[in-house]
Design a protein around this motif. Sequence first.
Motif, PDB file in Angstrom:
ATOM      1  N   ALA A 198       4.835  30.172   9.516  1.00  0.00           N
ATOM      2  CA  ALA A 198       4.622  28.822  10.058  1.00  0.00           C
ATOM      3  C   ALA A 198       3.759  27.970   9.132  1.00  0.00           C
ATOM      4  N   HIS A 199       3.986  26.676   9.165  1.00  0.00           N
ATOM      5  CA  HIS A 199       3.200  25.709   8.387  1.00  0.00           C
ATOM      6  C   HIS A 199       2.844  24.534   9.290  1.00  0.00           C
ATOM      7  N   HIS A 200       1.864  23.734   8.855  1.00  0.00           N
ATOM      8  CA  HIS A 200       1.563  22.501   9.574  1.00  0.00           C
ATOM      9  C   HIS A 200       0.832  21.538   8.650  1.00  0.00           C
ATOM     10  N   VAL A 201       0.934  20.260   8.976  1.00  0.00           N
ATOM     11  CA  VAL A 201       0.212  19.232   8.227  1.00  0.00           C
ATOM     12  C   VAL A 201      -1.241  19.251   8.656  1.00  0.00           C
ATOM     13  N   LEU A 202      -2.128  19.390   7.669  1.00  0.00           N
ATOM     14  CA  LEU A 202      -3.569  19.400   7.926  1.00  0.00           C
ATOM     15  C   LEU A 202      -4.122  18.033   7.539  1.00  0.00           C
ATOM     16  N   GLN A 203      -4.536  17.268   8.517  1.00  0.00           N
ATOM     17  CA  GLN A 203      -4.972  15.894   8.280  1.00  0.00           C
ATOM     18  C   GLN A 203      -6.367  15.847   7.682  1.00  0.00           C
ATOM     19  N   GLY A 204      -6.493  15.114   6.571  1.00  0.00           N
ATOM     20  CA  GLY A 204      -7.782  14.908   5.933  1.00  0.00           C
ATOM     21  C   GLY A 204      -8.105  13.432   5.849  1.00  0.00           C
ATOM     22  N   GLU A 205      -9.083  13.085   5.028  1.00  0.00           N
ATOM     23  CA  GLU A 205      -9.523  11.697   4.913  1.00  0.00           C
ATOM     24  C   GLU A 205      -8.810  10.938   3.808  1.00  0.00           C
ATOM     25  N   SER A 206      -7.910  11.604   3.063  1.00  0.00           N
ATOM     26  CA  SER A 206      -7.257  10.946   1.923  1.00  0.00           C
ATOM     27  C   SER A 206      -6.064  10.103   2.335  1.00  0.00           C
ATOM     28  N   VAL A 207      -5.722  10.134   3.610  1.00  0.00           N
ATOM     29  CA  VAL A 207      -4.650   9.295   4.155  1.00  0.00           C
ATOM     30  C   VAL A 207      -5.248   8.442   5.257  1.00  0.00           C
TER      31      VAL A 207
ATOM     32  N   LYS B 257       0.843  -1.182   0.000  1.00  0.00           N
ATOM     33  CA  LYS B 257       0.000   0.000   0.000  1.00  0.00           C
ATOM     34  C   LYS B 257       0.881   1.235   0.000  1.00  0.00           C
ATOM     35  N   SER B 258       0.619   2.154  -0.921  1.00  0.00           N
ATOM     36  CA  SER B 258       1.479   3.319  -1.106  1.00  0.00           C
ATOM     37  C   SER B 258       0.718   4.604  -0.842  1.00  0.00           C
ATOM     38  N   ALA B 259       1.477   5.686  -0.734  1.00  0.00           N
ATOM     39  CA  ALA B 259       0.891   7.018  -0.639  1.00  0.00           C
ATOM     40  C   ALA B 259       1.548   7.903  -1.686  1.00  0.00           C
ATOM     41  N   ILE B 260       0.756   8.764  -2.291  1.00  0.00           N
ATOM     42  CA  ILE B 260       1.251   9.715  -3.278  1.00  0.00           C
ATOM     43  C   ILE B 260       1.311  11.088  -2.609  1.00  0.00           C
ATOM     44  N   LEU B 261       2.497  11.669  -2.606  1.00  0.00           N
ATOM     45  CA  LEU B 261       2.693  13.000  -2.040  1.00  0.00           C
ATOM     46  C   LEU B 261       2.932  13.970  -3.192  1.00  0.00           C
ATOM     47  N   CYS B 262       2.061  14.953  -3.356  1.00  0.00           N
ATOM     48  CA  CYS B 262       2.159  15.901  -4.469  1.00  0.00           C
ATOM     49  C   CYS B 262       2.722  17.224  -3.992  1.00  0.00           C
TER      50      CYS B 262
ATOM     51  N   LYS C  13     -11.154   3.602 -10.669  1.00  0.00           N
ATOM     52  CA  LYS C  13     -11.812   2.850  -9.584  1.00  0.00           C
ATOM     53  C   LYS C  13     -10.821   2.466  -8.489  1.00  0.00           C
ATOM     54  N   ILE C  14      -9.800   3.298  -8.296  1.00  0.00           N
ATOM     55  CA  ILE C  14      -8.826   3.076  -7.216  1.00  0.00           C
ATOM     56  C   ILE C  14      -9.269   3.919  -6.031  1.00  0.00           C
ATOM     57  N   ARG C  15      -9.572   3.281  -4.920  1.00  0.00           N
ATOM     58  CA  ARG C  15     -10.173   3.970  -3.788  1.00  0.00           C
ATOM     59  C   ARG C  15      -9.125   4.664  -2.919  1.00  0.00           C
ATOM     60  N   VAL C  16      -9.453   5.896  -2.533  1.00  0.00           N
ATOM     61  CA  VAL C  16      -8.613   6.697  -1.639  1.00  0.00           C
ATOM     62  C   VAL C  16      -9.389   6.894  -0.329  1.00  0.00           C
ATOM     63  N   PRO C  17      -8.819   6.529   0.827  1.00  0.00           N
ATOM     64  CA  PRO C  17      -7.453   6.042   1.042  1.00  0.00           C
ATOM     65  C   PRO C  17      -7.343   4.525   1.151  1.00  0.00           C
ATOM     66  N   GLU C  18      -8.442   3.803   0.890  1.00  0.00           N
ATOM     67  CA  GLU C  18      -8.441   2.353   1.133  1.00  0.00           C
ATOM     68  C   GLU C  18      -7.344   1.637   0.352  1.00  0.00           C
ATOM     69  N   GLN C  19      -7.115   2.040  -0.905  1.00  0.00           N
ATOM     70  CA  GLN C  19      -6.110   1.362  -1.727  1.00  0.00           C
ATOM     71  C   GLN C  19      -4.824   2.158  -1.884  1.00  0.00           C
ATOM     72  N   ILE C  20      -4.934   3.464  -1.759  1.00  0.00           N
ATOM     73  CA  ILE C  20      -3.736   4.300  -1.877  1.00  0.00           C
ATOM     74  C   ILE C  20      -3.987   5.624  -1.159  1.00  0.00           C
ATOM     75  N   GLY C  21      -2.954   6.118  -0.483  1.00  0.00           N
ATOM     76  CA  GLY C  21      -3.074   7.401   0.209  1.00  0.00           C
ATOM     77  C   GLY C  21      -2.710   8.549  -0.726  1.00  0.00           C
ATOM     78  N   LEU C  22      -3.203   9.730  -0.409  1.00  0.00           N
ATOM     79  CA  LEU C  22      -2.942  10.892  -1.265  1.00  0.00           C
ATOM     80  C   LEU C  22      -2.792  12.142  -0.386  1.00  0.00           C
ATOM     81  N   MET C  23      -1.753  12.921  -0.669  1.00  0.00           N
ATOM     82  CA  MET C  23      -1.502  14.142   0.101  1.00  0.00           C
ATOM     83  C   MET C  23      -1.064  15.261  -0.833  1.00  0.00           C
ATOM     84  N   GLY C  24      -1.527  16.472  -0.552  1.00  0.00           N
ATOM     85  CA  GLY C  24      -1.168  17.632  -1.358  1.00  0.00           C
ATOM     86  C   GLY C  24      -0.336  18.630  -0.580  1.00  0.00           C
ATOM     87  N   PHE C  25      -0.353  19.872  -1.065  1.00  0.00           N
ATOM     88  CA  PHE C  25       0.446  20.935  -0.444  1.00  0.00           C
ATOM     89  C   PHE C  25      -0.171  22.274  -0.837  1.00  0.00           C
ATOM     90  N   ASP C  26      -0.506  23.120   0.119  1.00  0.00           N
ATOM     91  CA  ASP C  26      -0.967  24.512  -0.067  1.00  0.00           C
ATOM     92  C   ASP C  26      -2.311  24.791   0.586  1.00  0.00           C
TER      93      ASP C  26
END
Length: 334
Positions: free
Chosen positions: A319-328, A238-243, A260-273
Amino acid sequence: MNITSKQIAELCGVTRGTVDRALNNRPGINPETRVKILRVAEELGYRPHFLAQSLVKGHTKTLGIVLFDIHNQIFSQLFHAFEAEARKRGYIVYLVLSNRDKDLELEYINNLLDRRVDGIALLPTNFNKKFETLLTRSRTPIVTFGNRLSGPFPYVWIDDKQAIRDSVAFLSSQGYRHLIYLSPPLMRKGKENIYVPEQRYLGFIEACDEISDMRHNVIAQKNYLAELEQLIEKTNSKSAILCSSDVYALEVLKWLKSRKIRVPEQIGLMGFDNIHVLKYINPSLTTVDYNVNEIGTKLADILINQINNDEVPSETLIAHHVLQGESVTLDRDL
């Protein structure tokens, strides 16, 4: 035809110096004379010659800001904050868009200098010594943001390298041991100033190398979805894509749904901004958040302070911080 202070003086039977004192609320003038001059000026629709006054005072009360474009929500939001602070401080702002064209950027900077702006906020595309020499020799206060220059120009932004390191640490804490880093801007390396994408890339590599069992791939091309498909097909874990930006993450999310690839069940996804449109996205996107308005406000504040010959910091990091969502996934047992 524009009415001049000389004409007002002739109509009122006074000197131009007296008119100047009345119009600029200076002492040394009879109150009745002041009222008469102001009444005549208003009736004739007198407006001061702003450029002439600026040349005398040595300031035009104008600023320039050079952006890539305003399609990117980050840039448009930053500009609004910059303009609001500048306006509050009594400045008018010229906005120009370089479209990442080095020649166009140079042309616009020369145009701003020709208009005698008091200072320039610059998101640079150029990065050579000749360009930096031009900026230094202009003797015009310049503050950079986003991409850096090597010269003595104050810098306002976030710590991009640390932000990506924090992103990798977060994904690792969720149990991911294979990360795909997607950053198409890296393909422009050597062609233009890509300080921000380079810092984010370096942060990713450093962070992954510090985690002994972390595998990673980097995608740095325009047709990133084709390469992404190949990598996903080859991986068994299981992988995660960091953009490197939310814009790419949204494109990837759309593509994953089409496959039909489910996020986050099959793969994690994270962005920036953490761009505004994310509030409409399902699943909610995990991303890196920072205060863009604060960057714009600080940018104007530091530039105006520099114009006023006040001491300013060489670097200002927001300052910055990681904002947790449902894609991971929050499941640590991957």
